[in-house]
Scaffold this active site. Structure first.
Site, mmCIF file in Angstrom:
data_model
loop_
_atom_site.group_PDB
_atom_site.id
_atom_site.type_symbol
_atom_site.label_atom_id
_atom_site.label_comp_id
_atom_site.label_asym_id
_atom_site.label_seq_id
_atom_site.Cartn_x
_atom_site.Cartn_y
_atom_site.Cartn_z
ATOM 1 N N ASP A 562 0.813 -1.423 0.118
ATOM 2 C CA ASP A 562 0.413 0.019 0.527
ATOM 3 C C ASP A 562 0.700 1.258 -0.263
ATOM 4 O O ASP A 562 2.017 1.428 -0.307
ATOM 5 C CB ASP A 562 -0.951 -0.139 1.332
ATOM 6 C CG ASP A 562 0.034 -0.315 2.951
ATOM 7 O OD1 ASP A 562 0.847 -0.276 2.547
ATOM 8 O OD2 ASP A 562 -1.080 -0.338 3.884
ATOM 9 N N ASP A 563 -0.037 2.230 0.370
ATOM 10 C CA ASP A 563 1.115 3.668 0.346
ATOM 11 C C ASP A 563 2.175 4.191 1.632
ATOM 12 O O ASP A 563 1.715 4.584 1.782
ATOM 13 C CB ASP A 563 0.400 4.506 0.141
ATOM 14 C CG ASP A 563 -0.555 4.312 -1.233
ATOM 15 O OD1 ASP A 563 0.583 4.167 -2.140
ATOM 16 O OD2 ASP A 563 -1.082 4.874 -1.944
#
Ligand code: 6R9
Length: 692
Positions: A562-563
């Protein structure tokens, strides 16, 4: 051996979903693993013979029971703790499937206990009152202190009585913003003793981050100290707190009391700024209180603490852990993953401001009656030999640290290690990010002289305790692999569609069914809990990590999908850094990516678009970095600012991060398809500006 074989075969059928385990049977049967490498590090017979889990066989027997009968497995373990009243039935209840309704997890509900009582009073009652609970080592060599279990209990009780006296009650939030002084675990335990919910904020966070957390959990009291020395620097924590309290007060969250410990090795009272009526010196009030304090008995499912962590959106998440399951899980994982014995001296280099410091500086070790080293300073100050100096000084036998420290010490040269004895060491540990095989080997061969197994523990703030980890002595290790799941944990690897993949594969790491140490919710936002962790792959807890499983069934963590960036083991959301950057009045837009970094694992690389007409300059670059330091903390400062007259966007306006990552890591021949960009020319422009 035929008897042995038959016995093993009779127990080798595992429940479905535990597909990664049968491979271990090869080990039990004495077959070679499929790996052709000389990459298997086999534990010595001496080590295995003395270990809690001496063989794959023993592990498999316990693992099998933990999966087939979680209630029985964990009840037996939980019974070794003190419960004022035993839990009811069922032992646990859960729903991890969003399609079936609200996500919920409960363990030992109805059980009445207290984790501080189990850490301190119970160990004292067992005859360990005079055992050292904490060795404290100050920033500067020669500055140290220690507390026995008896003394620790007295200190905890005095603070607990003070907190009660100023009106703190069960369920109230207490914010702790302290460096690694003994007062930090003391404050955590004092809260636990009276049923207050602690929220420790890492003392490297800036005033703005602190204010944000104050406004979220609304504590009645904040516990801090005036200053701390870290390496050669003095950090004035109280000034940071003053700014944060002023800011949160302006937004309507008033904290009544700021209890301040005078850390006089860093700063004297007289030089500390003071707000009359709100601020109180710890040393003026706390020692006056009685050194015994009745515990507040709480339900297993009453909250123990909140700990904020980064996610893929800007707002930090308040991870909530409850009492009973967390207690049972941290104690058990500590015991087995480090092969803990009462004669061990244990040192974990993590700060209590992170989950590792909660579970494996404070609760896990103390629940086991361990002697813990708490270190205030930096592991390379005054020189790169400091860590091993401390190991020798306290005869540390279990040393738990992060790959980033291993890599940074590795660069300083072997002589900083070899001039110390290190013969007390018997188990090493790693946490925070994947440990690369070369760092693993240096840690194993040089630091541990090839005699100490390395527990590469994969877990998260959310999981409360270890999830995938070697058990020292139980099976061969592979440098860089976290190996196999802990008891009760069913990791699964799924593809994009959420379908479990068996055998050799790679994909998204999820967990099927709950475990006692799992977090129960995000504070004040159960919906975000459900969408962040349980919606991507319905039916599972999704970790946010990628993982592959090799032909021998070993797990290899491959990093966040994910980020979220992992800098020196610190989790930082790209969105948090972006929102800090765009708060700068000359920054119009920002896109942040992680790039590989030799020591830190990843470093922060920020693309910035400026407000129309503003020229890019070195001063502006510095001022952008300052803005991030101010808003989040020094540890989140970008290593590189890349001026981007415009950012690569799709026609629908989405920033193409994939392209930015390639530019950031200078993999320019791997940009991939950029034909869907609204203006592909942007990419050439960015490349031209890359080293400007
Ligand atoms: C305990 C802790 C969690 C994230 C996690 C993962 C990474 C932690 C790891 C590891 C590979 C290990 N991570 N331990 N990756 N091998 N042994 O660090 O908690 O701060 O919440 O970070 O750290 O990416 O998802 P937290």
């Amino acid at each position: 051996t035929s008897n042995h074989l038959r016995h093993v075969e009779s127990m080798s059928t595992l429940p479905s979903g535990a597909g990664q385990i049968p491979k271990l049977n090869a080990l039990i049967l004495g077959e070679a693993l499929a790996s052709e490498e000389d990459d298997l590090i086999v534990p010595s017979q001496d080590f295995s013979a003395q270990a809690h889990i001496p063989s794959p066989h023993k592990y498999l027997e316990m693992y099998k029971r933990s999966i087939e009968d979680p209630a029985g497995f964990w009840s037996d373990i939980a019974s070794q703790f003190y419960w004022k009243q035993k839990w009811g039935q069922p032992v646990y209840s859960e729903n991890l499937d969003i399609r079936k309704g609200r996500i919920h997890i409960e363990w030992f509900k109805g059980g009445i206990t207290n984790i501080c009582y189990n850490c301190l009073d119970k160990n004292i009652a067992a005859g360990n009152g005079e055992k050292i609970a904490i060795y404290w080592e100050g920033n500067d060599p020669g500055v140290d202190a220690s507390l026995t279990y008896n003394q620790l209990l007295q200190r905890v009780c005095q603070l607990a009585n003070y907190l009660k006296d100023i009106g703190i009650r069960k369920g109230d939030a207490v914010l702790i913003y302290l460096p690694m002084l003994m007062e930090l675990p003391i404050a955590m335990l004092a809260c636990a003793r009276i049923g207050a919910v602690h929220s420790v904020v890492f003392a490297g966070f800036s005033s703005e981050s602190l204010a944000q957390r104050i406004m979220d959990c609304k504590p009645k009291v904040l516990i801090t100290c005036n200053a701390v020395r870290r390496g050669p620097k003095t950090i004035h924590l109280k000034d940071i707190v003053d700014t944060a309290l002023a800011e949160s007060a302006q937004s309507g969250t008033v904290v009544d009391v700021c209890l301040t410990y005078e850390n006089d090795t860093a700063l004297k009272k007289e030089s500390t700024k003071w707000v009359e009526g709100r601020d109180t010196w710890w040393q003026d009030v706390v020692p006056k209180y009685p050194d015994t304090c009745d515990v507040e008995w709480v339900d297993a499912e009453d909250p123990l603490f909140l700990l904020y962590t980064s996610g893929s959106t800007g707002k930090p998440k308040g991870v909530l852990h409850t009492t009973g399951g967390y207690m049972v899980y941290t104690a058990t994982t500590f015991k087995y993953a480090f092969d803990y014995k009462p004669s061990d001296i244990y040192w974990c280099t993590a700060d209590c401001g992170w989950i590792t410091g909660h579970s494996y500086v404070t609760y896990g070790p103390l629940l086991n009656g361990a002697t813990v080293v708490v270190f205030e300073g930096a592991p390379n100050y005054p020189d790169p030999g400091r860590s091993w100096d401390i190991v020798d000084k306290y005869k540390v036998s279990i040393f738990y640290t992060a790959p980033t420290l291993v890599r940074s010490l590795m660069r300083e040269g072997d002589e900083h290690v070899t001039r110390f004895s290190r013969k007390s060491l018997r188990v090493l540990g790693s946490v925070g990010e994947p440990i690369n095989p070369s760092a693993w080997r240096w840690f194993f061969n040089l630091v541990g002289e090839s005699r100490c197994p390395i527990s590469d523990t994969w877990w998260q703030t959310e999981t409360g305790g270890f999830m995938i980890t070697p058990l020292p002595g139980a099976w061969p290790q592979k440098p860089g692999s976290a190996t196999f799941p802990f008891f009760g944990i069913q990791p699964v690897i799924v593809d994009e569609k959420g379908v479990e993949i068996e055998g050799e594969c790679s994909g998204y790491l999820c967990v099927k069914s709950s475990w006692p140490g799992a977090f129960r919710t995000l504070y004040g936002d159960h919906e975000r809990y459900e969408t962040t962790y349980f919606s991507a792959f319905p039916g599972y807890y999704f970790s946010g990590d990628g993982c592959s499983r090799d032909k021998d069934g070993y797990h290899w963590l491959t990093g966040r999908v994910d980020d979220v960036i992992n800098v020196s083991g610190h989790r930082i959301g790209t969105a948090e850094v972006e929102s800090a950057l765009v708060s700068h009045h000359q920054c119009a837009e920002a896109a942040v990516v992680g790039v590989e970094h030799e020591v830190k694992g990843q470093s922060i690389y920020a693309f910035v678009t400026l407000v129309e007409g503003v020229p890019y300059s070195d001063d502006l670059r510095k001022s952008l970095i300052m803005t991030v330091r101010k808003q989040i903390g020094a540890f989140a400062a970008p290593d590189k600012i890349h001026w981007a007259p415009s950012l690569p966007k799709t026609r629908s306006g989405k920033i193409m991060r994939r392209v930015l990552r390639k530019i950031a890591s200078r993999q320019l021949d791997e940009l991939g398809d950029i034909s869907t960009l609204a203006d592909p020319g942007v990419v050439d422009q960015l490349i031209a500006l890359a080293d400007g």
